[in-house]
Design a protein around this motif. Sequence first.
Motif, PDB file in Angstrom:
ATOM      1  N   SER A 640       0.832  -1.198   0.000  1.00  0.00           N
ATOM      2  CA  SER A 640       0.000   0.000   0.000  1.00  0.00           C
ATOM      3  C   SER A 640       0.866   1.248   0.000  1.00  0.00           C
ATOM      4  CB  SER A 640      -0.958   0.021   1.198  1.00  0.00           C
ATOM      5  OG  SER A 640      -0.276   0.336   2.393  1.00  0.00           O
ATOM      6  N   ILE A 641       0.292   2.319  -0.546  1.00  0.00           N
ATOM      7  CA  ILE A 641       0.928   3.630  -0.582  1.00  0.00           C
ATOM      8  C   ILE A 641      -0.066   4.637  -0.033  1.00  0.00           C
ATOM      9  CG2 ILE A 641       1.805   5.465  -2.084  1.00  0.00           C
ATOM     10  CD1 ILE A 641       2.701   3.269  -4.026  1.00  0.00           C
ATOM     11  N   THR A 642       0.390   5.457   0.910  1.00  0.00           N
ATOM     12  CA  THR A 642      -0.437   6.534   1.446  1.00  0.00           C
ATOM     13  C   THR A 642      -0.058   7.835   0.751  1.00  0.00           C
ATOM     14  OG1 THR A 642      -0.701   5.500   3.612  1.00  0.00           O
ATOM     15  CG2 THR A 642      -1.012   7.877   3.498  1.00  0.00           C
ATOM     16  N   PRO A 643      -0.971   8.429  -0.014  1.00  0.00           N
ATOM     17  CA  PRO A 643      -0.651   9.716  -0.640  1.00  0.00           C
ATOM     18  C   PRO A 643      -0.454  10.808   0.410  1.00  0.00           C
ATOM     19  CG  PRO A 643      -2.523   8.660  -1.730  1.00  0.00           C
ATOM     20  CD  PRO A 643      -2.275   7.913  -0.451  1.00  0.00           C
ATOM     21  N   LEU A 644       0.626  11.560   0.275  1.00  0.00           N
ATOM     22  CA  LEU A 644       0.922  12.697   1.139  1.00  0.00           C
ATOM     23  C   LEU A 644       0.718  13.984   0.360  1.00  0.00           C
ATOM     24  CD1 LEU A 644       4.292  11.464   2.732  1.00  0.00           C
ATOM     25  CD2 LEU A 644       1.967  10.984   3.509  1.00  0.00           C
ATOM     26  N   THR A 645       0.605  15.085   1.090  1.00  0.00           N
ATOM     27  CA  THR A 645       0.569  16.389   0.435  1.00  0.00           C
ATOM     28  C   THR A 645       1.986  16.951   0.369  1.00  0.00           C
ATOM     29  OG1 THR A 645       0.145  17.503   2.542  1.00  0.00           O
ATOM     30  CG2 THR A 645      -1.769  16.851   1.232  1.00  0.00           C
ATOM     31  N   ARG A 646       2.267  17.627  -0.704  1.00  0.00           N
ATOM     32  CA  ARG A 646       3.600  18.208  -0.865  1.00  0.00           C
ATOM     33  C   ARG A 646       3.780  19.406   0.062  1.00  0.00           C
ATOM     34  NH1 ARG A 646       3.929  18.405  -7.433  1.00  0.00           N
ATOM     35  NH2 ARG A 646       4.165  16.179  -7.818  1.00  0.00           N
ATOM     36  N   ARG A 647       4.945  19.474   0.671  1.00  0.00           N
ATOM     37  CA  ARG A 647       5.286  20.636   1.491  1.00  0.00           C
ATOM     38  C   ARG A 647       6.148  21.567   0.653  1.00  0.00           C
ATOM     39  NH1 ARG A 647       7.536  19.371   7.281  1.00  0.00           N
ATOM     40  NH2 ARG A 647       7.079  21.605   7.392  1.00  0.00           N
ATOM     41  N   HIS A 648       5.654  22.790   0.463  1.00  0.00           N
ATOM     42  CA  HIS A 648       6.375  23.785  -0.337  1.00  0.00           C
ATOM     43  C   HIS A 648       6.661  23.252  -1.746  1.00  0.00           C
ATOM     44  CE1 HIS A 648       6.793  25.737   3.506  1.00  0.00           C
ATOM     45  NE2 HIS A 648       7.515  24.739   3.977  1.00  0.00           N
ATOM     46  N   GLY A 649       5.759  22.409  -2.243  1.00  0.00           N
ATOM     47  CA  GLY A 649       5.887  21.899  -3.597  1.00  0.00           C
ATOM     48  C   GLY A 649       6.901  20.802  -3.786  1.00  0.00           C
ATOM     49  N   HIS A 650       7.459  20.253  -2.697  1.00  0.00           N
ATOM     50  CA  HIS A 650       8.519  19.262  -2.813  1.00  0.00           C
ATOM     51  C   HIS A 650       7.974  17.841  -2.652  1.00  0.00           C
ATOM     52  CE1 HIS A 650      11.482  22.358  -2.962  1.00  0.00           C
ATOM     53  NE2 HIS A 650      11.214  22.809  -1.733  1.00  0.00           N
ATOM     54  N   ALA A 651       8.577  16.906  -3.383  1.00  0.00           N
ATOM     55  CA  ALA A 651       8.269  15.487  -3.216  1.00  0.00           C
ATOM     56  C   ALA A 651       8.919  14.978  -1.938  1.00  0.00           C
ATOM     57  CB  ALA A 651       8.782  14.694  -4.409  1.00  0.00           C
ATOM     58  N   SER A 652       8.320  13.932  -1.358  1.00  0.00           N
ATOM     59  CA  SER A 652       8.896  13.347  -0.149  1.00  0.00           C
ATOM     60  C   SER A 652       8.374  11.935   0.011  1.00  0.00           C
ATOM     61  CB  SER A 652       8.546  14.178   1.089  1.00  0.00           C
ATOM     62  OG  SER A 652       7.139  14.226   1.281  1.00  0.00           O
ATOM     63  N   ALA A 653       9.004  11.195   0.922  1.00  0.00           N
ATOM     64  CA  ALA A 653       8.573   9.831   1.224  1.00  0.00           C
ATOM     65  C   ALA A 653       8.825   9.566   2.697  1.00  0.00           C
ATOM     66  CB  ALA A 653       9.321   8.810   0.371  1.00  0.00           C
ATOM     67  N   VAL A 654       8.008   8.689   3.289  1.00  0.00           N
ATOM     68  CA  VAL A 654       8.141   8.365   4.697  1.00  0.00           C
ATOM     69  C   VAL A 654       7.698   6.923   4.896  1.00  0.00           C
ATOM     70  CG1 VAL A 654       5.811   9.185   5.262  1.00  0.00           C
ATOM     71  CG2 VAL A 654       7.553   9.129   7.047  1.00  0.00           C
ATOM     72  N   SER A 655       8.287   6.254   5.866  1.00  0.00           N
ATOM     73  CA  SER A 655       7.870   4.904   6.242  1.00  0.00           C
ATOM     74  C   SER A 655       8.127   4.734   7.727  1.00  0.00           C
ATOM     75  CB  SER A 655       8.609   3.837   5.432  1.00  0.00           C
ATOM     76  OG  SER A 655      10.009   3.961   5.606  1.00  0.00           O
ATOM     77  N   SER A 656       7.653   3.618   8.281  1.00  0.00           N
ATOM     78  CA  SER A 656       7.776   3.381   9.710  1.00  0.00           C
ATOM     79  C   SER A 656       8.162   1.931   9.947  1.00  0.00           C
ATOM     80  CB  SER A 656       6.439   3.684  10.418  1.00  0.00           C
ATOM     81  OG  SER A 656       6.416   3.156  11.726  1.00  0.00           O
ATOM     82  N   ARG A 657       8.932   1.700  11.005  1.00  0.00           N
ATOM     83  CA  ARG A 657       9.322   0.334  11.339  1.00  0.00           C
ATOM     84  C   ARG A 657       8.118  -0.508  11.742  1.00  0.00           C
ATOM     85  NH1 ARG A 657      14.359  -1.264  15.338  1.00  0.00           N
ATOM     86  NH2 ARG A 657      14.266  -3.537  15.034  1.00  0.00           N
ATOM     87  N   ASP A 658       7.105   0.138  12.312  1.00  0.00           N
ATOM     88  CA  ASP A 658       5.930  -0.604  12.777  1.00  0.00           C
ATOM     89  C   ASP A 658       4.858  -0.736  11.701  1.00  0.00           C
ATOM     90  OD1 ASP A 658       6.169   0.793  16.114  1.00  0.00           O
ATOM     91  OD2 ASP A 658       6.889  -1.134  15.327  1.00  0.00           O
ATOM     92  N   ALA A 659       4.737   0.235  10.807  1.00  0.00           N
ATOM     93  CA  ALA A 659       3.730   0.166   9.741  1.00  0.00           C
ATOM     94  C   ALA A 659       4.334  -0.603   8.572  1.00  0.00           C
ATOM     95  CB  ALA A 659       3.301   1.565   9.313  1.00  0.00           C
ATOM     96  N   VAL A 660       4.191  -1.924   8.616  1.00  0.00           N
ATOM     97  CA  VAL A 660       4.900  -2.816   7.695  1.00  0.00           C
ATOM     98  C   VAL A 660       4.212  -2.835   6.334  1.00  0.00           C
ATOM     99  CG1 VAL A 660       5.662  -5.186   7.333  1.00  0.00           C
ATOM    100  CG2 VAL A 660       5.636  -4.210   9.642  1.00  0.00           C
ATOM    101  N   GLY A 661       5.015  -2.816   5.274  1.00  0.00           N
ATOM    102  CA  GLY A 661       4.483  -3.009   3.925  1.00  0.00           C
ATOM    103  C   GLY A 661       3.859  -1.789   3.306  1.00  0.00           C
ATOM    104  N   THR A 662       4.147  -0.595   3.849  1.00  0.00           N
ATOM    105  CA  THR A 662       3.552   0.607   3.287  1.00  0.00           C
ATOM    106  C   THR A 662       4.556   1.739   3.322  1.00  0.00           C
ATOM    107  OG1 THR A 662       1.620   2.072   3.368  1.00  0.00           O
ATOM    108  CG2 THR A 662       2.601   1.464   5.471  1.00  0.00           C
TER     109      THR A 662
END
Length: 761
Positions: A640-662
Amino acid sequence: MDRPCLTLTQFVVKLHSRCDLACDHCYVYEHADTSWRGRPRMISRTILAQTALRIAEHARSHELPAVHVVLHGGEPLLAGPAGIRMAAEELHRALDGTTVLDLKIHTNGVLLSERFCDLFDELGITVGISLDGDKEANDRHRRYANGRSSHAQVLKAVRLLNRPEYRHLFAGLLCTIDVRNNPVHVYDALVELDPPRIDFLLPHATWDEPPLRPGPSAAPYAEWLDAIHERWDATGRPVGIRMFESIHRTLRGESSLIESLGLTPADLVVVETDGTFEQADSLKTAYDGAPATGMDVFRNTLDEVLNHPGMAARRQTVEDLSPACRACPVVTSCGGGLYAHRYRTGATPEDTGFDNPSVFCPDLKALVYAVQDRENTRLRGLDAWPAETPEDLAAFDALARGHGSADSVARLAGAQLLATAALLDAVRERAADMMPQDPVEHAAWELLDVLDAEAPEAIDTVLAHPWTRPWAADVLGAGRQAGPGLAELVAAAALRARHPAAVTVPVRGPADGAPTGGGLLRLPGLGVVLLDGHTGSVQVTAHADEFIVRADRRELHIGWDEGLDCDSPYWRPVRLVDLPGWTVALEDTDPLRHAWGVAVADRLAPRDAKDWAEDLTAAWETVRAGLPEFAPALAAGLRSITPLTRRHGHASAVSSRDAVGTVGIAPPERPEELALLLVREFQRVKFRALRDSCTLATPPTAPVLDTIEDAYARLADTAYAPDAGRTTPVEPVLTPLPGLSALGERFVDGMRGKAAESRPF
């Protein structure tokens, strides 16, 4: 009751109605239907243009993110480069700016040449080839009319597609089963050709013309396929096999990838060379004229085709199947089998038709049970990974070099699943000590036990949902009762299993993550129901073609496919993006996704969801073409992918050790950048799962592991652009690191080897 928005997304366009082979198992020329005799040999530009307009019209009205078109025959290469170019140009002209066009051609391969491949590269056409195994197996059926073998020519075509400049065009191999052939020899011969995918097809048959069953076995096709599944499993699942993957998916409560399994509604129509609309070609097996609709591209829209009685019959729910199918415990996996394979001529016209189990019923049931047993055995052995065996160390080394096999990632996911299950057990033990006990929570625990015994795959699926472990950890850390989270998990599992129990679920208010006003029913992995400020609890019940939510005096009937292609006032389902070899969820519904602490996007509008699907399609093609070693692991582990909103127009990515597979993604503008962003962040997901599965350093939380994780995330850059791996953050792992275990040293050595390679994109 609101009905789901039904659509057609798969279109088979017949370019040429004749063939240069004389395969004796061909459903077009060798079975009951003879309509091919009266059709033009080749489709005209006028018909192609009108076909493309009809598809575009349907895509626009239903806001389809993508359509899948297969150029077919007969043998479509007989249309020549000019005919194929004409078809592709008309489709692109009509669909560009409306939807994503996934264009394929299905061929026997004997005419394939560099000229065709260059054309396919120019027009974006991928190629599937029919091949039944080694020479002995293939020559049993696939010969020229004079009896000459076609095997050498087909191998030449496959070798051509495996050349580096054409490999991205290779969609896979299609193999029709003959149980007289040795299954392992067939499988090995096909795998040796390094296809990206293999489709094994049951031979077309009906109760009137049953399939070959040599020997005493009641389920020879199940035994044949299970021998391949065993070989496939033992060798690390080196290639995608959609039949097996579909059984795995349906056992987890997900959709099938193929029409012949599962309960996914049929969404395919055929356009013949004379412009007539027909149902699936497999119906040619039943009786002369069986696929006919009486409609064509000039007089009828695709919505009209959808309403044809024959098309409606192929969209059967479980309640519409025969009594034997409805009573069968594996019906959600086999789905009654392929519609054409159910045909039987009865004593009277009323007894004649498709209201029967598949003629392959014993085989389908035995195969589902065999696959289920092997998968359960495999998962039970994951907690000791990696073991000190050559095979496991080889898998470990592949992970160290940045990619790893799909099986390695599946094993990591299995270990994570066991860890989440242990957390849930701890939540239960804590709940047992709390007084007073919540009756809703108590009922949920009891139903959880029932589902764990009757539908363990559905339980595993909700446990693997990315936000299950963070929820369980939060409950334990706060020392509180489970709250709505437990009943939500149980309800989602019951819906996936189509279990008839009514599940009482507390709805969420603003304090539990719901929007202002509350009234949110969370069904993890499936979606959310909006209940307009309702408080308290609701009852959720699964039925064959819908689920029902009862809230006070309200009763909502929600179809399983409702809300995917059109807006619903109360139901927000999780959308799936189906790509070649990878299905990923766009998770824009779960209120727990806010726990990342970053700005997540609100529910995507249909147009935005379509844009995401287009971006992911382009990015995935970039991964498969430019980072092919990383693609199988990403497809196996990133669910799964959670869409995020861009901050100041920049792309970004984030993940978590506990939220597996996303992962969470604020997408960049270019597909190449999105491809790298996906792979980099999934590298972090893999590494964190590996840290949980084995000791890489002492202590296991040593800061050196964060350094390694940063470098590991950038290993894809080394493969994509070799010079990127020569600078930070890959550079720190090129020198000795303190505190590593023997496995940790082995892992870093593998990374160093990968970083030292120079393989341009």
